[in-house]
Scaffold this motif. Sequence first.
Motif, PDB file in Angstrom:
ATOM      1  N   GLU A   1       3.135 -15.069  -3.936  1.00  0.00           N
ATOM      2  CA  GLU A   1       3.924 -13.887  -4.307  1.00  0.00           C
ATOM      3  C   GLU A   1       4.943 -13.573  -3.220  1.00  0.00           C
ATOM      4  O   GLU A   1       4.659 -13.731  -2.028  1.00  0.00           O
ATOM      5  N   PRO A   2       6.117 -13.088  -3.615  1.00  0.00           N
ATOM      6  CA  PRO A   2       7.107 -12.694  -2.611  1.00  0.00           C
ATOM      7  C   PRO A   2       6.563 -11.590  -1.706  1.00  0.00           C
ATOM      8  O   PRO A   2       5.816 -10.722  -2.146  1.00  0.00           O
ATOM      9  N   SER A   3       6.895 -11.649  -0.429  1.00  0.00           N
ATOM     10  CA  SER A   3       6.512 -10.640   0.555  1.00  0.00           C
ATOM     11  C   SER A   3       5.005 -10.532   0.732  1.00  0.00           C
ATOM     12  O   SER A   3       4.516  -9.518   1.238  1.00  0.00           O
ATOM     13  N   GLY A   4       4.264 -11.545   0.323  1.00  0.00           N
ATOM     14  CA  GLY A   4       2.825 -11.516   0.527  1.00  0.00           C
ATOM     15  C   GLY A   4       2.128 -10.419  -0.237  1.00  0.00           C
ATOM     16  O   GLY A   4       1.181  -9.794   0.250  1.00  0.00           O
ATOM     17  N   GLY A   5       2.571 -10.164  -1.454  1.00  0.00           N
ATOM     18  CA  GLY A   5       1.948  -9.127  -2.271  1.00  0.00           C
ATOM     19  C   GLY A   5       2.624  -7.781  -2.102  1.00  0.00           C
ATOM     20  O   GLY A   5       3.686  -7.662  -1.503  1.00  0.00           O
ATOM     21  N   ARG A   6       1.968  -6.747  -2.604  1.00  0.00           N
ATOM     22  CA  ARG A   6       2.541  -5.402  -2.557  1.00  0.00           C
ATOM     23  C   ARG A   6       1.607  -4.461  -1.801  1.00  0.00           C
ATOM     24  O   ARG A   6       0.386  -4.613  -1.868  1.00  0.00           O
ATOM     25  N   PRO A   7       2.160  -3.482  -1.077  1.00  0.00           N
ATOM     26  CA  PRO A   7       1.299  -2.543  -0.348  1.00  0.00           C
ATOM     27  C   PRO A   7       0.504  -1.680  -1.328  1.00  0.00           C
ATOM     28  O   PRO A   7       1.022  -1.255  -2.366  1.00  0.00           O
ATOM     29  N   VAL A   8      -0.758  -1.461  -1.010  1.00  0.00           N
ATOM     30  CA  VAL A   8      -1.620  -0.628  -1.852  1.00  0.00           C
ATOM     31  C   VAL A   8      -2.232   0.470  -1.004  1.00  0.00           C
ATOM     32  O   VAL A   8      -2.369   0.349   0.214  1.00  0.00           O
ATOM     33  N   GLY A   9      -2.604   1.548  -1.677  1.00  0.00           N
ATOM     34  CA  GLY A   9      -3.226   2.675  -0.997  1.00  0.00           C
ATOM     35  C   GLY A   9      -3.942   3.543  -1.997  1.00  0.00           C
ATOM     36  O   GLY A   9      -4.241   3.099  -3.120  1.00  0.00           O
ATOM     37  N   PRO A  10      -4.223   4.793  -1.654  1.00  0.00           N
ATOM     38  CA  PRO A  10      -5.038   5.661  -2.506  1.00  0.00           C
ATOM     39  C   PRO A  10      -4.500   5.838  -3.930  1.00  0.00           C
ATOM     40  O   PRO A  10      -5.288   6.078  -4.851  1.00  0.00           O
ATOM     41  N   GLN A  11      -3.185   5.712  -4.124  1.00  0.00           N
ATOM     42  CA  GLN A  11      -2.639   5.877  -5.468  1.00  0.00           C
ATOM     43  C   GLN A  11      -3.173   4.832  -6.432  1.00  0.00           C
ATOM     44  O   GLN A  11      -3.087   4.986  -7.650  1.00  0.00           O
ATOM     45  N   TYR A  12      -3.764   3.761  -5.901  1.00  0.00           N
ATOM     46  CA  TYR A  12      -4.301   2.701  -6.749  1.00  0.00           C
ATOM     47  C   TYR A  12      -5.726   2.997  -7.216  1.00  0.00           C
ATOM     48  O   TYR A  12      -6.170   2.430  -8.210  1.00  0.00           O
ATOM     49  N   TRP A  13      -6.470   3.853  -6.510  1.00  0.00           N
ATOM     50  CA  TRP A  13      -7.877   4.066  -6.886  1.00  0.00           C
ATOM     51  C   TRP A  13      -8.341   5.516  -6.821  1.00  0.00           C
ATOM     52  O   TRP A  13      -9.373   5.853  -7.386  1.00  0.00           O
ATOM     53  N   ASP A  14      -7.600   6.389  -6.190  1.00  0.00           N
ATOM     54  CA  ASP A  14      -8.035   7.778  -6.024  1.00  0.00           C
ATOM     55  C   ASP A  14      -7.638   8.612  -7.245  1.00  0.00           C
ATOM     56  O   ASP A  14      -6.449   8.714  -7.577  1.00  0.00           O
ATOM     57  N   ARG A  15      -8.614   9.217  -7.903  1.00  0.00           N
ATOM     58  CA  ARG A  15      -8.318   9.993  -9.116  1.00  0.00           C
ATOM     59  C   ARG A  15      -7.436  11.194  -8.812  1.00  0.00           C
ATOM     60  O   ARG A  15      -6.571  11.563  -9.623  1.00  0.00           O
ATOM     61  N   ASP A  16      -7.632  11.836  -7.682  1.00  0.00           N
ATOM     62  CA  ASP A  16      -6.786  12.982  -7.339  1.00  0.00           C
ATOM     63  C   ASP A  16      -5.329  12.566  -7.206  1.00  0.00           C
ATOM     64  O   ASP A  16      -4.413  13.331  -7.577  1.00  0.00           O
ATOM     65  N   GLU A  17      -5.099  11.360  -6.687  1.00  0.00           N
ATOM     66  CA  GLU A  17      -3.728  10.857  -6.603  1.00  0.00           C
ATOM     67  C   GLU A  17      -3.149  10.649  -8.002  1.00  0.00           C
ATOM     68  O   GLU A  17      -1.976  10.942  -8.254  1.00  0.00           O
TER      69      GLU A  17
END
Length: 390
Positions: free
Chosen positions: A54-70
């Motif tokens: 993948e270009p750029s070695g993937g994409r940055p991930v954080g709480p928006q990917y798994w946190d329900r409050d986000e």
Amino acid sequence: MASRIPKLLVDIHTHVYLPRYASVLRSREVAPRILSRTTASGQTEERLLILDNEPSGGRPVGPQYWDRDEKLRFMDKHGIDISIVSMANPWLDFLPYKSALDLSTNLNADLQTYCSTSPSLTSVEPSLNRLYALGLIPLVNDTPADTLVPFIRNLSANHPHIRGIILGTRGRGKGLDEPELEEMWGALEETGLVVFLHPHYGVGGGENVWGERENGHVLPLALGFPFETTAAVTRLILSGLLDRHPNMRILLAHAGAALPLLSSRLASCITHDPLVAHRLQHDARYYLGKLYYDAVAYGAAELGFVSAVIGRAEREGTTREEEGDAERGSTRIMFGTDHPFFPPIGEEGGDQKWQSVLDNLDAVQGVAKWSGEAKDGVKGGNALRLFGLI
């Protein structure tokens, strides 16, 4: 619940990587995986790599990917009342059957809890939660086909906040039109679960189709993903699936990809090919009026065209657009955001709205051939009906 259709904004294309799934991806050494790396500024960040190279070695991930409050904060920021969340690709394709069975069972339980304990719409529609889900089935290369029917029936009977499934295009490695999957489709029709068909691998990268110039992720995402969906759903049509299961509810990602544009060409090719011409009970264009589509198209002209093709499909045997086709076709199109993908780039602060979401909302509002009632349907009413929320 009241029989009226409330004016709500419903997002039917929004993803989540639940903590249990993220943990599995962190444990892996090859794609798909979540890896940690040190940035140029010395900070540690996690990146999601769903495919090799993948270009750029993937994409940055954080709480928006798994946190329900986000997720809920994102919804509040954009005025979204209800989200139908789904696990995001690559789902379970990389696992052997036993592992896929255990993980899908646990993730479906997690999804049920994630949604059932979410806030209600309080004074607007207190009988509705803000979150519902599309579940997973353990469909991988070595899945015994006869195990899928009881799994699907159990999913439907015991997870009331799961209103469908999200399905990749590979099936057991041979595609979703594999004859051995016939009983699976029958169970999906019987239970009324919506099938959200979503791409993952893309097509077109072989033989240097994308060329040698570095173009980032644009060609694989903008073209490869939609072509994958187009090929998968066309194979289902050619197999006669929609004749055998006329009440099947299949929802296509990304506004049906290239299928609406190519539907008349498809019909002509079928007519002139004796091998497949006898298989179908209807003209190929007819089946577009039996499918459902998200509105993740980013443009009013595109949505207007797709809805006109769908509306025309309901007048079987016709090839010319007529007044009212776009309005009729709009009833099978539903708003989506593709969150948490396509966030704002290069903007400071956390209060700005996402341009990708605004573009999709503007597209719905900008279709000249849709009445206000049709636009309200695309924004929410169609989804409320399809997913049995009203």
